[in-house]
Scaffold this active site. Structure first.
Site, short mmCIF file in Angstrom:
data_model
loop_
_atom_site.label_atom_id
_atom_site.label_comp_id
_atom_site.label_asym_id
_atom_site.label_seq_id
_atom_site.Cartn_x
_atom_site.Cartn_y
_atom_site.Cartn_z
N ASN A 1 33.58 41.58 38.11
CA ASN A 1 34.04 43.52 38.17
C ASN A 1 32.38 44.08 39.25
OD1 ASN A 1 34.18 46.24 38.46
ND2 ASN A 1 35.83 45.43 37.04
N HIS B 1 33.10 40.80 41.48
CA HIS B 1 33.14 39.50 40.88
C HIS B 1 32.04 38.20 41.86
CE1 HIS B 1 36.66 41.10 39.01
NE2 HIS B 1 37.08 40.73 40.06
N HIS C 1 40.69 35.65 36.10
CA HIS C 1 41.41 36.72 37.07
C HIS C 1 43.10 36.53 37.11
CE1 HIS C 1 42.28 40.00 39.31
NE2 HIS C 1 40.74 40.14 39.46
N TYR D 1 46.86 36.99 37.19
CA TYR D 1 47.77 38.04 37.31
C TYR D 1 49.10 37.42 36.81
CZ TYR D 1 45.61 40.18 41.06
OH TYR D 1 44.46 40.69 42.39
N GLU E 1 41.55 42.09 32.10
CA GLU E 1 40.06 41.41 32.61
C GLU E 1 39.36 41.31 31.31
OE1 GLU E 1 38.95 41.22 36.78
OE2 GLU E 1 40.68 42.51 36.69
C1 GLA Z 1 39.68 43.17 40.04
C2 GLA Z 1 38.96 44.48 40.64
C3 GLA Z 1 40.12 45.17 41.48
C4 GLA Z 1 40.84 44.21 42.30
C5 GLA Z 1 40.84 43.04 42.11
C6 GLA Z 1 41.51 42.25 42.84
O1 GLA Z 1 40.29 43.82 39.55
O2 GLA Z 1 38.85 45.66 39.47
O3 GLA Z 1 39.91 46.60 42.02
O4 GLA Z 1 39.26 44.07 43.34
O5 GLA Z 1 40.00 42.78 41.18
O6 GLA Z 1 41.54 42.51 43.74
#
Ligand code: GLA
Length: 395
Positions: free
Chosen positions: A120, A146, A220, A222, A360
């Site tokens: 973050n 990150h 991370h 998705y 996350e």
């Molecule tokens: C995290 C951030 C988002 C974005 C993603 C990657 O989740 O909080 O704002 O940057 O990573 O795209």
């Protein structure tokens, strides 16, 4: 074939457990010591010539995941739907090139990757520690995100496959040099992915340092419980075990306020479809273009760091359910707002707006600059330890 072989390999179980506990004995060819539930193959080559591997890990129920030692990225995770049909429920690519392409690096969604040294944002890419100011890369507008330009998501990790009583998986280690990406201290990191026969993916993080440094590690991935590339996640139902969240300013940095979710679109204490309120005229949603916020996980006390349920996601269409439990105090719920269809995933489908969601587990964003947030500073002699468990089921 793998299933049959698991049985013939039972006799090897004890010695495999021994090797897992003694990674130094595992040879680099992987052929000898890789347990039968983990299969290694080539994933690609980095521009500097280093070989990158892909590890396929299966459990006794047909759940399988693929992990590469580049960025510790989970490239694929196949779980059954309510009818028993396997689908890949994480966004990603089928070869290393996908993760190295210019288009990918420009949009930088961090698909499936391990995130560090600080998951973050850190405001202004700077923090002060023990009277010294540290400057980090500003790789997200005015802020640090990150881990910087070359975070843990873009380094090659050492990988050791293992099989033990709880399941099989991969142990990844990486040493981040003193000063890497501007952070103080040499940081030794160990992340273990374990896939169990209870359809759990457990992630254990450990780190030690030579100088005081902020550390906030996360994963991370998705998720799209309908299968990657199957459309958006707006019909997914989400429950987040949080009465409070940390509101953000225009650049997505926490304002410092810990705000009640009551009466806001951030109240996920009861399962709610993501799409139900995401387009509400709410300043917080407008700023983040959807959900991209840290939730304060409900806990018995401020110092409680036991494993508790943080979130539950279900997809009415496929019947898939995912639960997230963690020892961390926070969880970032990101609804894939920056995905815009420019990237095409492994199944050949473009990843459009909100086609995946991330949960996350973490300490709160910008903690190094926010004295009232739980500390993220790791000191020499102490061990950073964190555990997150994703459990997959159906209903
Ligand atoms: C995290 C951030 C988002 C974005 C993603 C990657 O989740 O909080 O704002 O940057 O990573 O795209």
């Amino acid at each position: 074939m793998k299933w049959g072989m698991s049985f013939s390999c039972l006799a090897l179980g004890a010695s495999l457990g021994f090797l897992a506990a003694n990674p130094a004995l595992a040879d680099d060819s992987g052929a000898m010591n890789t347990p039968d539930s983990v299969e290694r193959s080539a994933f690609g080559t980095l521009p500097d010539g280093r070989r990158v591997d892909l590890y396929r890990i299966v459990n006794g129920n047909g759940v399988e995941m693929e992990v590469t030692n580049y960025g510790g990225i989970i490239t694929s995770l196949k779980t059954p739907d309510a009818q028993g049909r396997l689908d890949d429920i994480v966004l990603g690519f089928g070869s290393l090139d996908g993760y190295l392409s210019d288009a990918y690096r420009q949009s930088n969604p961090y698909f499936g990757a391990l995130i560090g040294r600080y998951g973050n944002r850190i405001a202004g890419g700077t923090f002060e520690l023990n009277g010294k100011t540290y400057d980090l890369a500003k790789n997200d507008g005015p802020n640090h995100l990150h881990g910087g330009d070359k975070g843990f998501n873009r380094v090659l990790w050492n990988a050791t496959p293992f099989e033990n009583d709880s399941g099989s998986g991969l142990m990844l280690t990486y040493t981040s040099a003193d000063g890497e990406e501007g952070y103080p201290g040499k940081l030794d990191v160990e992340v273990t992915y374990t896939l169990t026969d209870n359809n759990e993916l457990a992630i254990d993080y450990k780190a030690t340092t030579t100088r005081a440094t902020p550390v906030n590690l996360t994963q991370h991935s998705y998720f799209n419980l309908g299968g990657e590339g199957s459309g958006d996640i707006l019909d997914h139902q989400v429950m987040i075990n949080a009465d409070e969240f940390t509101p953000i300013n225009e650049t997505l940095i926490p304002t410092g306020e810990i705000k009640s979710v009551k009466g806001t679109p951030f109240d996920f204490t009861k399962a709610t479809a993501i799409g139900e309120r995401i387009n509400d005229d709410n300043q917080q949603l407008v700023r983040a273009r959807g959900y991209d916020h840290n939730f304060v996980i409900d806990r018995a006390s401020a110092t409680d760091d036991t494993l508790v349920l943080a979130a539950r996601v279900s997809d009415p269409e496929s019947g898939r359910v995912m639960e997230v439990a963690t020892t961390e105090p926070g969880i970032q719920f990101y609804s894939g707002n920056f995905l815009d269809g420019t990237l095409t995933g492994k199944g050949g489908n473009a990843y459009g707006h909100r086609s995946g969601l991330a949960l996350e587990t973490q300490h709160y964003p910008d903690s190094p600059n926010q004295a009232d947030f739980p500390s993220t500073i790791l000191k020499p002699g102490d061990t950073y330890q964190s555990r997150t468990v994703y459990t997959f089921s159906t209903e």
